[in-house]
Design an enzyme around this catalytic site. Structure first.
Site, mmCIF file in Angstrom:
data_model
loop_
_atom_site.group_PDB
_atom_site.id
_atom_site.type_symbol
_atom_site.label_atom_id
_atom_site.label_comp_id
_atom_site.label_asym_id
_atom_site.label_seq_id
_atom_site.Cartn_x
_atom_site.Cartn_y
_atom_site.Cartn_z
ATOM 1 N N GLN A 28 0.889 -1.273 0.006
ATOM 2 C CA GLN A 28 -0.010 -0.118 0.017
ATOM 3 C C GLN A 28 0.742 1.228 -0.213
ATOM 4 O O GLN A 28 1.699 1.453 0.849
ATOM 5 C CB GLN A 28 -0.945 0.068 1.272
ATOM 6 C CG GLN A 28 -1.569 1.365 1.608
ATOM 7 C CD GLN A 28 -2.595 1.115 2.997
ATOM 8 O OE1 GLN A 28 -3.380 0.206 2.831
ATOM 9 N NE2 GLN A 28 -2.271 2.136 3.596
ATOM 10 N N GLU A 73 -9.424 -1.372 6.280
ATOM 11 C CA GLU A 73 -8.301 -1.839 7.104
ATOM 12 C C GLU A 73 -8.473 -1.444 8.637
ATOM 13 O O GLU A 73 -8.228 -2.428 9.317
ATOM 14 C CB GLU A 73 -7.038 -0.351 6.790
ATOM 15 C CG GLU A 73 -5.687 -0.567 7.562
ATOM 16 C CD GLU A 73 -4.723 0.080 6.919
ATOM 17 O OE1 GLU A 73 -5.038 1.039 6.348
ATOM 18 O OE2 GLU A 73 -3.749 -0.036 7.496
ATOM 19 N N SER A 99 -4.243 6.718 12.875
ATOM 20 C CA SER A 99 -3.808 6.777 14.550
ATOM 21 C C SER A 99 -5.062 6.933 15.162
ATOM 22 O O SER A 99 -6.243 7.245 14.882
ATOM 23 C CB SER A 99 -2.975 7.964 14.644
ATOM 24 O OG SER A 99 -3.710 8.957 14.626
ATOM 25 N N GLU A 145 -5.599 9.241 17.245
ATOM 26 C CA GLU A 145 -5.988 10.449 17.483
ATOM 27 C C GLU A 145 -6.894 10.666 16.127
ATOM 28 O O GLU A 145 -7.734 11.718 16.127
ATOM 29 C CB GLU A 145 -4.916 11.458 17.227
ATOM 30 C CG GLU A 145 -3.960 11.505 18.905
ATOM 31 C CD GLU A 145 -3.284 10.273 18.946
ATOM 32 O OE1 GLU A 145 -3.077 9.532 18.149
ATOM 33 O OE2 GLU A 145 -3.000 10.017 20.249
#
Lengths: 375, 392
Positions: free
Chosen positions: B133, B251, B374, B376
């Site tokens: 990827q 994902e 992430s 966050e």
């Protein structure tokens, strides 16, 4: 058992409308200012709730109960938790009915029917005092047969108010469940932080009749099992409702309160805090749903899921309501804002049917994680 | 499908697995036996890995719900569930793992032309072609949409220039799916396209990056006038952002089976072997097991929502990503804590492979809250998309 999911959804929608119609929490606040000796709920409204089918919800059909599975009672209690219902629905259908359903005999059946009809509200003594060491002999039954007398003292939530209180009483070789009318029993009454009443009942040798005796002699692990499994799972739904409402109030506030020229909900520090709580809320919803389903299925691991749910819902409700006050800032500390009410209600509900620490430990033991060499 | 047909199906599957899944493929999977497929890796360490892959691929079981015409098994969701349950029952390893199978394939099915599907899906399903990827760039990590790699049209080709990073297994991959900017004048999300790039293309070079866990699977990839045929754009030109979002949501949803297969932190067993007497550790072991149960139930709700095609499936994916990363990291920390200083041994004698995998897996676990969006970034998405909080 159940006609359709639609029927359940309709039932809960009607319940939700009823709860919303009461509007603000002023009626809950009112109970805090009344005399301690006055019940913390409205008898007429209790009767209406019985007519709506709430009080028979956790009772099996042969005893005048509902055709719905137990999980529906959990979902009702979740709604009631969202609205901080002052009526003793949690005590009655969340704790007393599970205790009664685990017994047999005519007195028990009679009480279940009277609960369903709204004739009596029932409390369970000792339900806020569950701890790791098992039942403690606070109340003793002395003498034999129709000469038995009750001695000792025990705490009971929703007394005054409840018409009957179920009391676990020690005898030689085990425990009995007793049903006692608290009227006439000496009681030291406290109003708790959430407006709920609690009494320390003092039994000084009141005589027992066949009507009062609900169970044969039960082993220690049997006597509290209905509270620690069914009761804990149903109470976890109530706690989840408290957390959900505190969350919604807080998200709503973040969208209207401005500081430094911007809505505070646009600040990333606050966004991340509330979003992290949302993640925990979703996990707790999943676990509470699993615990309720385990009750419906009479699953062998229902006790594990009940403890997992009670521990998690307790953690969540305490953390969520604390964070709700912080994210509201100063206004969160005021009597006027509702979040403080949820903060206080969460603390009381956490203690009902075993607190989070107790259930985390119980779940661990049920998972086979023994304390090995622990100190 | 009726209950009895499902029962027949289950019996058939059970028999097939009994006859075809090699015994060594029914054990916990060490890190160096991951069934990644592809042409360039040489023979896998355990030959059964390839045998199991070939047998499963022949039945389409590497991609159970993918239509038969593309090499899948064409199973319904209920049948695929039975297959998963039966594999779990005997502890069968997944026959194939990788970003081609779990990330690109769903996007190919959704956005690919018929030619692209016919060309690319069967080799993925058979484990013949391995993909990597190419999303992140040195200056575009969490802020992926600010990526700078340029793709300029030249005749029937696009010419790609720029640099990608965190291209996992790029040295071993046969193809890369990558994002590049095809229109610099449009707003940043509207000028991006998704390209399918042959790793043998002239001008494409790869350099591994060594990580704290000792791995070199992540790479930097440098594009110097790499020519890619215009037919290899997946989705619309300048429509790459929606393809990327699809990949990213796959994902997030895919991460659990991969983690379960790749990392096992046997916390309860380690607790029993080495019962530390501090109550705090006991409590953490219990809490971590309760978190595992909670995540199982969250996953069940997510799957149910996904099978209904509900919009909330993505919400669950965001929530799951956050909670699962923390759970896995705590689990890894607990495992290492219970191993004591033995958990901190890096090489030499006597470090068994199991211990070494545990230590490296623990180090890898720090990436769980970084890779694939992430924590966050997930919290940003939850705030804005699911809670409707205002944008600053």
């Amino acid at each position: 058992m159940i006609d359709s999911d639609q029927e359940v959804d309709d039932f809960l929608a009607i319940a939700g409308n009823f709860l919303r119609k009461r509007g603000s929490l002023d009626h809950v606040r009112e109970h805090l200012t009344k005399d301690d000796d006055a019940p913390s709920f409205d008898r007429e409204i209790w009767q209406t709730q019985a007519e709506l089918g709430w009080t028979s919800l956790a009772t099996p059909a042969p005893f005048g109960g509902s055709r719905y599975p137990l999980s529906v009672a959990g979902r009702l209690l979740q709604l009631c938790g969202q609205h901080l219902l002052p009526e003793p629905i949690l005590s009655t259908i969340g704790l007393a009915v599970p205790v009664l359903c685990a017994q047999s005999g005519e007195p028990t059946a009679r009480i279940l029917r009277r609960i369903g009809e709204g004739d009596v509200a029932v409390a369970v003594a000792g339900s806020t005092d569950m701890c790791g060491s098992g039942p403690s002999a606070q109340v003793r039954l002395e003498g034999h047969g129709n000469k038995s007398k009750v001695f000792g003292s025990i705490r009971a939530l929703d007394v005054p108010g409840a018409d009957l209180v179920l009391v676990p009483a020690a005898v030689d070789g085990g425990w009995h469940w007793l049903a006692i009318e608290p009227d006439g029993v000496a009681a030291a009454v406290t109003t708790l932080i959430d407006g709920r009443r609690q009494s320390v009942l003092e039994f000084d040798g009141i005589a027992l009749s066949a009507e009062n005796l609900l169970s044969p002699v039960l082993a220690e692990n049997e006597v509290l099992a209905p509270i620690l499994t069914t009761g804990a799972a149903l109470t976890s739904a109530w706690l989840l409702g408290i957390a959900e409402r505190a969350f919604d109030l807080t998200v709503g506030y973040l969208k209207v309160r401005s500081q430094f020229g911007a809505l505070i909900g646009s600040y990333q520090a606050l966004q991340h805090r509330i979003s992290r709580l949302f993640c925990e809320l979703e996990v707790a919803r999943s676990v509470v749903a699993a615990a309720l389903k385990a009750l419906d299925d009479v699953a062998t691991d229902a006790a594990l899921w009940a403890s997992a749910a009670k521990a998690r819902a307790g953690d969540l409700a305490l953390r969520m309501t604390s964070e709700a006050i912080q994210l509201h800032g100063g206004i969160g500390m005021t009597e006027e804002a509702d979040v403080g009410m949820y903060f206080k209600a969460a603390r009381v509900a956490n203690l009902v049917a075993g607190d989070r620490e107790f259930h985390r430990m119980r779940a661990g033991l049920l998972l086979g994680i023994d304390r090995n060499g622990a100190l | 499908m009726s209950a009895s047909l499902i029962d027949v199906f289950r019996r058939d599957i059970r028999r097939w697995l009994e006859e075809n899944c090699p015994v060594s493929m029914r054990t916990a999977m060490p890190m160096d036996e991951l069934p990644t497929g592809g042409s360039s890796d040489g023979l896998p360490k355990n030959p059964d890995t390839q045998i199991w892959l070939n047998r499963a691929a022949a039945r389409g079981f590497t991609a159970p719900t993918v239509p038969v015409e593309y090499g899948g098994a064409g199973l319904s969701a209920a049948e695929a569930q039975v297959l998963a349950e039966e594999m779990q029952r005997i502890g069968a390893r997944p026959p194939l793992l990788g970003s081609g199978l779990s990330l690109l394939l769903p996007a190919l099915l959704r956005f690919g032309t018929e030619e692209q599907k016919k060309k690319h899906i069967p080799p993925i399903v058979r484990g013949e072609v391995r993909w990597c990827q190419g999303f992140s760039e040195p200056e575009a990590g969490s802020d992926l949409a600010s990526l700078r790699m340029v793709a300029e049209r030249d005749g029937s080709d696009f010419v790609l220039n720029g640099q990608k990073t965190w291209t996992s297994f790029a040295t071993a991959a046969d193809w890369m799916f990558c994002l590049a900017r095809t229109d610099r004048d449009k707003p940043k999300r509207e000028g991006i396209s998704m390209f399918l790039v042959d790793m043998r293309s002239r001008g494409l070079s790869v350099r591994p990056i060594r990580l704290i866990n000792g791995d070199e699977e992540f790479c930097e990839s440098f594009f110097d006038d790499v020519r890619v045929p215009a037919d290899n754009v997946l989705g619309e030109v300048n429509g790459g952002w929606s393809v990327a979002r699809h990949v990213l949501s796959s994902e997030r949803q895919d991460v659990r089976p991969w983690m379960e297969a790749s990392f096992s932190f046997p916390v309860v067993e380690l607790w029993r072997e080495n019962p530390r007497s501090e109550p705090e550790i006991w409590n953490r072991v219990i809490q971590n097991e309760l978190d595992r149960l909670g995540l199982d139930k969250l996953m069940e709700r997510a799957k149910l929502e996904a099978s209904r095609g509900g919009r909330d499936a993505e919400r669950f994916a965001n929530v799951f990503k956050v909670v699962n990363a923390e759970y896995q990291q705590e689990r890894a920390e607990l495992a290492i804590l219970l191993k004591g200083v033995g958990g901190l041994a890096w090489s030499g004698q006597p470090v068994s492979r199991v211990d070494s995998d545990l230590t490296r897996g623990w180090l890898t676990s720090r990436a769980f809250s970084i890779a694939g969006g992430s924590t966050e970034i997930q919290l940003n998405i939850i705030s804005r998309r699911w809670l409707g909080l205002p944008v600053g």
